[in-house]
Design a protein around this motif. Structure first.
Motif, short mmCIF file in Angstrom:
data_model
loop_
_atom_site.label_atom_id
_atom_site.label_comp_id
_atom_site.label_asym_id
_atom_site.label_seq_id
_atom_site.Cartn_x
_atom_site.Cartn_y
_atom_site.Cartn_z
N SER A 25 -31.05 -132.32 16.31
CA SER A 25 -30.50 -131.03 16.73
C SER A 25 -30.41 -130.91 18.25
O SER A 25 -29.45 -130.36 18.79
N PHE A 26 -31.43 -131.44 18.94
CA PHE A 26 -31.42 -131.32 20.40
C PHE A 26 -30.26 -132.11 21.00
O PHE A 26 -29.57 -131.64 21.90
N ARG A 27 -30.07 -133.35 20.52
CA ARG A 27 -28.96 -134.16 21.03
C ARG A 27 -27.62 -133.53 20.67
O ARG A 27 -26.66 -133.62 21.44
N LYS A 28 -27.55 -132.90 19.51
CA LYS A 28 -26.31 -132.20 19.12
C LYS A 28 -25.99 -131.10 20.13
O LYS A 28 -24.83 -130.94 20.56
N PHE A 29 -27.02 -130.36 20.52
CA PHE A 29 -26.81 -129.28 21.49
C PHE A 29 -26.51 -129.84 22.87
O PHE A 29 -25.56 -129.43 23.53
N TRP A 30 -27.33 -130.80 23.32
CA TRP A 30 -27.24 -131.28 24.71
C TRP A 30 -26.01 -132.15 24.96
O TRP A 30 -25.40 -132.07 26.02
N ASN A 31 -25.67 -132.99 24.00
CA ASN A 31 -24.60 -133.97 24.21
C ASN A 31 -23.23 -133.52 23.70
O ASN A 31 -22.21 -134.10 24.10
N LEU B 18 -23.16 -128.24 24.43
CA LEU B 18 -23.24 -127.76 25.81
C LEU B 18 -22.06 -128.23 26.66
O LEU B 18 -21.41 -127.40 27.31
N PRO B 19 -21.72 -129.53 26.68
CA PRO B 19 -20.58 -129.93 27.54
C PRO B 19 -19.23 -129.52 26.99
O PRO B 19 -18.34 -129.14 27.76
N ARG C 140 -17.86 -125.87 27.48
CA ARG C 140 -17.73 -125.44 28.87
C ARG C 140 -16.55 -124.49 29.09
O ARG C 140 -16.68 -123.57 29.91
N THR D 245 -17.98 -121.26 28.40
CA THR D 245 -18.94 -120.90 29.46
C THR D 245 -18.21 -120.40 30.69
O THR D 245 -18.60 -119.40 31.30
#
Length: 288
Positions: free
Chosen positions: A194-200, A203-204, A207, A210
């Motif tokens: 889940s963290f890599r899904k969000f971070w990689n 999140l990008p 944008r 954002t």
């Protein structure tokens, strides 16, 4: 006739929008710039040049207003981005009640800003307010949220975030849902969590959302007036005065030309901050 001209619409299709834009935006803007150079009332005006601008910059609380406006815009914009992104991720995950929760999160956006300001000013009352009553029930002495000069501006800013985060969340939900599923499938094959899904991925590739939230929230913070006026009227003292509230006080005093000059200065101030930010964010935008 070349194909490029056969596929374009007639300029007449643009005429209604152009007329509306001219009447609602261009004409009032030109009039505002003109009347900022005059001493005027509802029946008469006198041209005085740049005198209104000189008097506006001599306003004793103006430096506080500029500082408060910038701090207020940065705080509200930052929190809306953070909470909007987190709520957007949560409300696009596999939860059963996400449709209901999306409605709950967006609901404060639909409520009148004045009503929200009045309600929260009562809830933040130092002795009779609901917030301090709840804190005292667990043994915490609540502060004077709107009367303490150290936290009054931040208290109003947090209410602004509560009211506006739903709109930011909707933008993030649209941005997250537009990310192609192939990215998630590739991450799943690679064994990412889940963290890599969000971070990689999220999140990008969110944008563009954002960037939209940052621009809208930042401009909204710089132009904010109604919530601050409903909750504190710029007090205590001048500690929550924004540029817009200073301008309104001048209107109340009957200095119409002076306040019009203030609006022109506010327009230039917002443009000078928002346009470079918009250009910078667009250069950094990631294309899907």
């Amino acid at each position: 006739m070349p194909k490029v001209f056969r596929n374009t619409y007639s300029p007449l299709f643009l005429l209604p929008a152009a007329v509306i834009y001219l009447v609602i935006f261009i004409v009032p803007t030109v009039m505002a710039f003109f009347f900022s150079l005059t001493r005027w009332n509802l029946t008469d005006w006198e041209f005085i040049g740049l005198e209104n601008f000189r008097m506006f910059f001599e306003e004793p609380s103006l430096s506080i207003g500029f500082k408060n406006t910038f701090v207020y815009a940065v705080v509200t914009c930052s929190l809306k981005v953070v909470f909007g992104l987190l709520l957007g991720v949560f409300l696009t995950s596999k939860i059963k009640t996400k449709g209901y929760l999306q409605s709950v999160v967006f609901f404060p956006t639909l409520v009148s800003t004045i009503a929200v300001g009045i309600a929260f000013s009562m809830m933040m009352h130092p002795t009779d307010g609901l917030i301090n009553a709840a804190l005292s029930a667990i043994g915490i002495q609540g502060p004077d949220w709107l009367g303490d000069t150290r936290i009054a501006l931040l208290s109003v800013a947090f209410v602004d975030v509560w009211k506006g985060v739903g709109f930011a969340t909707v933008i993030y939900i649209a941005g997250i849902l537009s990310i192609p599923s192939e990215y998630y499938e590739a991450l799943q094959i690679d064994g990412g969590g889940s963290f890599r899904k969000f971070w990689n991925i999220i999140l990008p590739l969110s944008r563009p959302a954002t960037n939209s939230v940052i621009i809208l929230a930042f401009i909204g913070g710089l132009r904010s007036f109604d919530l601050v006026w409903a909750m504190t009227k710029g007090g205590p003292g001048f500690t929550t005065d924004l540029i817009a509230s200073i301008i309104y006080k001048q209107y109340q005093g009957g200095f119409y030309g002076l306040s019009t000059a203030g609006n022109v200065i506010l327009f230039v101030f917002v443009t000078a901050l928002a346009f470079p930010l918009y250009m910078y964010l667009n250069r950094k935008e990631v294309d899907l």
